[in-house]
Structures are given as C-alpha cells and as structure tokens.
Design a protein around this motif. Structure first.
Motif, short mmCIF file in Angstrom:
data_model
loop_
_atom_site.label_atom_id
_atom_site.label_comp_id
_atom_site.label_asym_id
_atom_site.label_seq_id
_atom_site.Cartn_x
_atom_site.Cartn_y
_atom_site.Cartn_z
N THR A 86 0.84 -1.20 0.00
CA THR A 86 0.00 0.00 0.00
C THR A 86 0.87 1.25 0.00
O THR A 86 1.96 1.25 0.56
N THR A 87 0.40 2.31 -0.63
CA THR A 87 1.15 3.56 -0.66
C THR A 87 0.49 4.65 0.18
O THR A 87 1.09 5.70 0.38
N GLY A 88 -0.71 4.41 0.64
CA GLY A 88 -1.41 5.41 1.46
C GLY A 88 -2.13 4.76 2.62
O GLY A 88 -2.42 3.56 2.59
N ASN A 89 -2.42 5.54 3.65
CA ASN A 89 -3.16 5.02 4.81
C ASN A 89 -4.59 4.69 4.40
O ASN A 89 -5.17 5.32 3.52
N ASN A 90 -5.16 3.71 5.08
CA ASN A 90 -6.56 3.30 4.91
C ASN A 90 -6.90 2.86 3.49
O ASN A 90 -7.99 3.09 3.00
N THR A 91 -5.96 2.20 2.85
CA THR A 91 -6.22 1.64 1.52
C THR A 91 -7.18 0.46 1.66
O THR A 91 -7.06 -0.34 2.57
N GLN A 92 -8.15 0.39 0.76
CA GLN A 92 -9.07 -0.75 0.71
C GLN A 92 -8.78 -1.54 -0.55
O GLN A 92 -8.52 -0.97 -1.61
N ALA A 165 -9.15 -4.82 -6.99
CA ALA A 165 -9.27 -3.38 -7.17
C ALA A 165 -8.87 -2.71 -5.87
O ALA A 165 -9.07 -3.26 -4.78
N THR A 166 -8.30 -1.51 -5.98
CA THR A 166 -7.81 -0.80 -4.80
C THR A 166 -8.37 0.62 -4.76
O THR A 166 -8.66 1.22 -5.80
N SER A 167 -8.49 1.16 -3.54
CA SER A 167 -9.01 2.52 -3.37
C SER A 167 -7.90 3.56 -3.48
O SER A 167 -8.19 4.75 -3.58
N GLN A 168 -6.64 3.14 -3.40
CA GLN A 168 -5.49 4.02 -3.56
C GLN A 168 -4.43 3.27 -4.36
O GLN A 168 -4.52 2.07 -4.54
N ALA A 169 -3.42 3.99 -4.79
CA ALA A 169 -2.36 3.37 -5.57
C ALA A 169 -1.62 2.33 -4.73
O ALA A 169 -1.41 2.53 -3.53
N VAL A 170 -1.26 1.22 -5.35
CA VAL A 170 -0.49 0.17 -4.70
C VAL A 170 0.63 -0.27 -5.64
O VAL A 170 0.59 0.02 -6.83
N SER A 171 1.61 -0.96 -5.08
CA SER A 171 2.69 -1.55 -5.88
C SER A 171 2.50 -3.06 -5.85
O SER A 171 2.31 -3.64 -4.78
N VAL A 172 2.54 -3.70 -7.02
CA VAL A 172 2.24 -5.13 -7.12
C VAL A 172 3.35 -5.85 -7.87
O VAL A 172 3.81 -5.39 -8.91
#
Length: 193
Positions: A86-92, A165-172
């Motif tokens: 995750t790149t941000g707090n409270n990512t869903q 699917a994510t609510s904020q940017a993520v690295s995969v």
C-alpha cells in the motif's frame, strides 16, 4: 445556533404574546429528521470506489507450458507469490478469485470467496498481516500458495488470473516457479494497472 438566539430574543420582546410554537425550540424536530437523512446518505454513498484494477498475470498452466520448452522435466506444482504494497493510509482492496467467476460489479461484491481488506470489517476478510483489518501506508500483503496442476476450480487459491481493485495506488509484483527444478527456473514481473 442563530435560530436559538433569535428565539430567545423574540421571547424576551413579546413575553406573554408569543405563540407556543415560538417557545419550543426547533431542535426537537430536527433530531427526529436527521437520522432519516443519515440513513438515506448511507444507502446512496458508494461503499468502495476503485482507483486501480489489476489482473494477476500469467496463470500457472501458461507458465508451465513456457517452462516445458526450456526444461522438459518441469513439475506440476508451482510456488505462487503475489505481493501488494500500500502507498497510502486506509487503503481498501477488493480481491476477487477467478475460480468462481469474476464479480459482475467489483464495487459491490456478492460472492463469498471475494475478500474485502482495509475496511475495518473483520467478517468480510482480514488483510494479511493485520489484526484490525486496517492498512497503513507501506503495509506489505504477501500472498503465497502452492498451486498443483491441473487446477481444480473448487480450490480457492491466490494465483494467476485473480483480479483485485484498490481505493489508492499500490505496488504489485508477481513471481512463480515450479518446485521441480526449483527457483532456478522462475518467472517474476511488476504488475501495472
């Protein structure tokens, strides 16, 4: 607040003359109405808004077919690793397995195999590495399975062809290798939206 002070002023000016409705504060009426508005807002607000959608690339069967051209003794068991950061707090994250078919609408999942991570609700899935199902920035979600081929769709695994699917940017990242001959013959890739 202005209404209350106006009513106090009005009562002071017309003592004995003001009708009963001016003596009662409007606050009682608004308390009855506010919960109804809140319920309506909860129904209208979307529960999840995806910013990125990913498909986990390279299903294990396709990877084995490629490996067989390089090494004919490639086994039928694969170690599958998917890493989400995750790149941000409270990512869903809504994780949808391919085995029971994809969700028709990933923002409103209905299938029991679909996991929702990061919403604080422990009953619909707990993000790996968390206890309260809340993910801070930099949280690593390691998804690792031993996948046997041919795949049995009744066995739900974290593997190639899954969608999330994510609510904020993520690295995969995605990696896989056959247990025979081992990680000397493997595959790894960064995954982009």
């Amino acid at each position: 607040m202005y209404m209350r002070s106006f009513l106090r002023w009005l009562r002071g000016r017309f003592v004995g003359i003001a009708p009963k409705t001016l003596r009662r504060p409007f606050r009682k009426r608004s308390r009855v109405f506010r919960p109804e508005v809140a319920k309506l807002e909860d129904r209208l607000a979307p529960s999840f808004t995806p910013v990125q959608t990913y498909f986990v690339p390279v299903p294990e069967q396709d990877l084995r077919n490629a490996f067989l051209t390089l090494y004919p003794g490639t086994g039928t068991q694969f170690q599958s690793v998917i890493s989400i950061v995750t790149t941000g707090n409270n990512t869903q994250i809504v994780y949808d397995h391919w085995e029971d078919g994809y969700e028709a609408n990933i923002t409103s999942p209905v299938q029991p195999s679909t996991l929702i991570w990061g919403d604080g609700n422990l009953s619909n899935g707990i993000a790996p590495g968390t206890t309260l199902d809340l993910m801070p920035a930099g949280h690593v979600i390691p998804l690792q399975n031993l996948v046997s081929l041919p795949r049995n769709p009744s066995t739900i695994l974290f593997d190639g062809a899954d969608r999330f699917a994510t609510s904020q940017a993520v690295s995969v990242t995605r990696a896989a290798w056959a247990t025979s001959p081992g990680s000397v013959l493997g595959h790894a890739v960064d995954v982009y939206d």
